[in-house]
Design a protein around this motif. Structure first.
Motif, short mmCIF file in Angstrom:
data_model
loop_
_atom_site.label_atom_id
_atom_site.label_comp_id
_atom_site.label_asym_id
_atom_site.label_seq_id
_atom_site.Cartn_x
_atom_site.Cartn_y
_atom_site.Cartn_z
N GLU A 134 19.48 -53.25 -94.33
CA GLU A 134 19.76 -52.13 -92.98
C GLU A 134 21.41 -51.80 -93.74
N SER A 135 22.22 -50.90 -93.29
CA SER A 135 23.70 -50.32 -94.05
C SER A 135 24.04 -52.04 -94.29
N GLY A 136 25.40 -51.49 -95.50
CA GLY A 136 26.13 -52.63 -95.10
C GLY A 136 25.43 -54.16 -96.85
N SER A 137 23.97 -53.85 -96.80
CA SER A 137 23.57 -55.23 -97.22
C SER A 137 23.66 -55.57 -98.92
N GLY A 138 24.23 -53.94 -98.85
CA GLY A 138 24.60 -54.33 -101.31
C GLY A 138 23.51 -53.08 -101.58
N ILE A 164 8.35 -54.72 -103.99
CA ILE A 164 9.65 -54.00 -103.01
C ILE A 164 11.24 -55.38 -103.19
N GLY A 165 12.35 -55.55 -103.21
CA GLY A 165 13.40 -56.18 -102.96
C GLY A 165 14.12 -55.86 -101.47
N VAL A 166 14.09 -56.70 -100.36
CA VAL A 166 15.02 -57.01 -99.87
C VAL A 166 16.25 -57.37 -99.18
N MET A 167 17.06 -56.70 -99.12
CA MET A 167 18.54 -57.64 -99.51
C MET A 167 18.94 -57.33 -97.83
N TYR A 168 19.75 -58.42 -97.31
CA TYR A 168 20.63 -58.20 -96.72
C TYR A 168 22.39 -59.29 -97.06
N PRO A 225 25.18 -57.58 -88.70
CA PRO A 225 25.07 -59.03 -89.26
C PRO A 225 26.41 -59.29 -89.57
N PRO A 226 27.06 -60.34 -89.88
CA PRO A 226 28.64 -60.72 -90.14
C PRO A 226 28.86 -59.81 -90.82
N SER A 227 30.19 -60.15 -91.32
CA SER A 227 31.18 -59.29 -91.90
C SER A 227 31.32 -60.30 -93.46
N PRO A 228 31.00 -59.55 -94.38
CA PRO A 228 30.80 -59.70 -95.98
C PRO A 228 31.85 -60.57 -96.27
N VAL A 229 33.04 -59.84 -95.38
CA VAL A 229 34.04 -60.29 -96.10
C VAL A 229 34.54 -61.76 -96.01
#
Length: 317
Positions: A44-48, A220-224, A272-276
């Motif tokens: 998703e957007s924001g996964s890095g 394929i790699g899946v990031m979250y 998704p929760p905040s990455p902070v």
């Protein structure tokens, strides 16, 4: 097995936003990319995803971890050696308009890398520009124009030509089709595939479109939320996804053939929760339909569950 061209070990990229807080965009990622393969990266957007790609090619300095290119730790290289690596590792940006200087003619945009690395001058430089335009499906007359005179698909072809200008071996394609019309996306992907064969390239292909990633990728790699959730060959990942997050992503892919077996749609709750301030334990647990008490207590171990199929989930720990 092909030799690895790129290895990433324990890579972290944090962005400080205050004295005590950081955005953990990439948090302890390890992977390898073999010579000649296309490694797809989704999430998703924001996964890095994009941060990982930009850190790998040196546009952003890693907070921690190693980037090993052709068997050598990039951090250990001197200035001259690092210049060679920078030339061999290029990037194609998501927005073809924002990534091209509107005040420069297309020929000069393409030749920026050629000039910076002193690869050609005069007539040879001009011939290289024309050859690069031809390789991406444009014509020599386009060298005299400005980027605003082109369509989105043509601008992305210019971006691809610029990346090819310094004869790279490894290219990060950072969502190269996301800003394009659907009718143009397949053309650009087919161009990238053709160039992979003719130029002997290796790709890190970052995208949202899972069906397109399956089409072009070997693995394929899946990031979250800055973490890698699953990694497998394209066929294995789509045939039998192991991580609940991967299962949810794949269930959202529309099936064009009405006769084909459809996956049960998995709808994830919330955002998704905040990455902070990511959740304790497994970062996906706040949205996971299979969450257990241990998921909040300890981070799952990244392990090879099946042959060449890796995941980080307590269902398999």
């Amino acid at each position: 097995m092909s030799e690895s061209l790129l290895q990433v070990e324990g890579l972290k990229k944090y962005f400080s936003i205050s004295k005590d807080q950081s955005v953990k965009s990439v948090d302890d990622i390890s992977l390898f990319i073999k010579k000649g393969e296309t490694f797809g990266l989704v999430g998703e957007s924001g996964s890095g995803k994009s941060t990982l790609g930009k850190t790998v090619v040196g546009l952003q300095a890693p907070t921690e971890g190693k980037i090993i290119y052709n068997g050598v730790d990039v951090a250990s290289l001197n200035k001259k050696e690092k210049s060679i690596v920078n030339r061999e590792m290029q990037i194609i940006f998501q927005d073809p308009y924002a990534s091209l200087n509107p005040r420069m003619r297309v020929g000069d945009i393409i030749a920026e890398g050629i000039d910076a690395h002193g690869l050609a001058k005069g007539k040879e430089r001009q011939e290289r520009i024309y050859d690069l335009l031809d390789r991406v499906g444009l014509v020599p007359e386009h060298a005299k124009r400005y980027s605003h005179e082109f369509s989105g698909g043509q601008r992305q072809r210019i971006g691809i030509a610029r990346a090819l200008a310094v004869q790279p071996k490894f290219i990060v394609a950072d969502e190269p089709i996301a800003a394009l019309d659907v009718s143009i996306q397949a053309q650009v992907v087919n161009l990238l595939e053709d160039l992979k064969e003719t130029e002997g390239l290796t790709y890190l292909f970052i995208a949202h479109d899972l069906s397109m990633v399956k089409h072009i990728s070997d693995r394929i790699g899946v990031m979250y939320l800055g973490k890698m959730m699953e990694l497998a060959s394209s066929d294995d990942l789509f045939a039998e996804p192991l991580h609940p997050y991967t299962q949810a992503l794949l269930s959202a892919i529309p099936v064009a053939d009405p006769r084909a077996k459809k996956r049960e749609r998995i709808v994830l709750a919330g955002d998704p929760p905040s990455p902070v301030n990511p959740p304790s334990g497994c970062r996906f647990r706040t949205r996971c339909p299979h969450a257990m008490s241990i998921c909040s207590e300890a981070a799952p171990v990244w392990k090879e569950v099946r042959s060449n199929h890796w995941t980080a989930c307590h269902l398999y720990n």
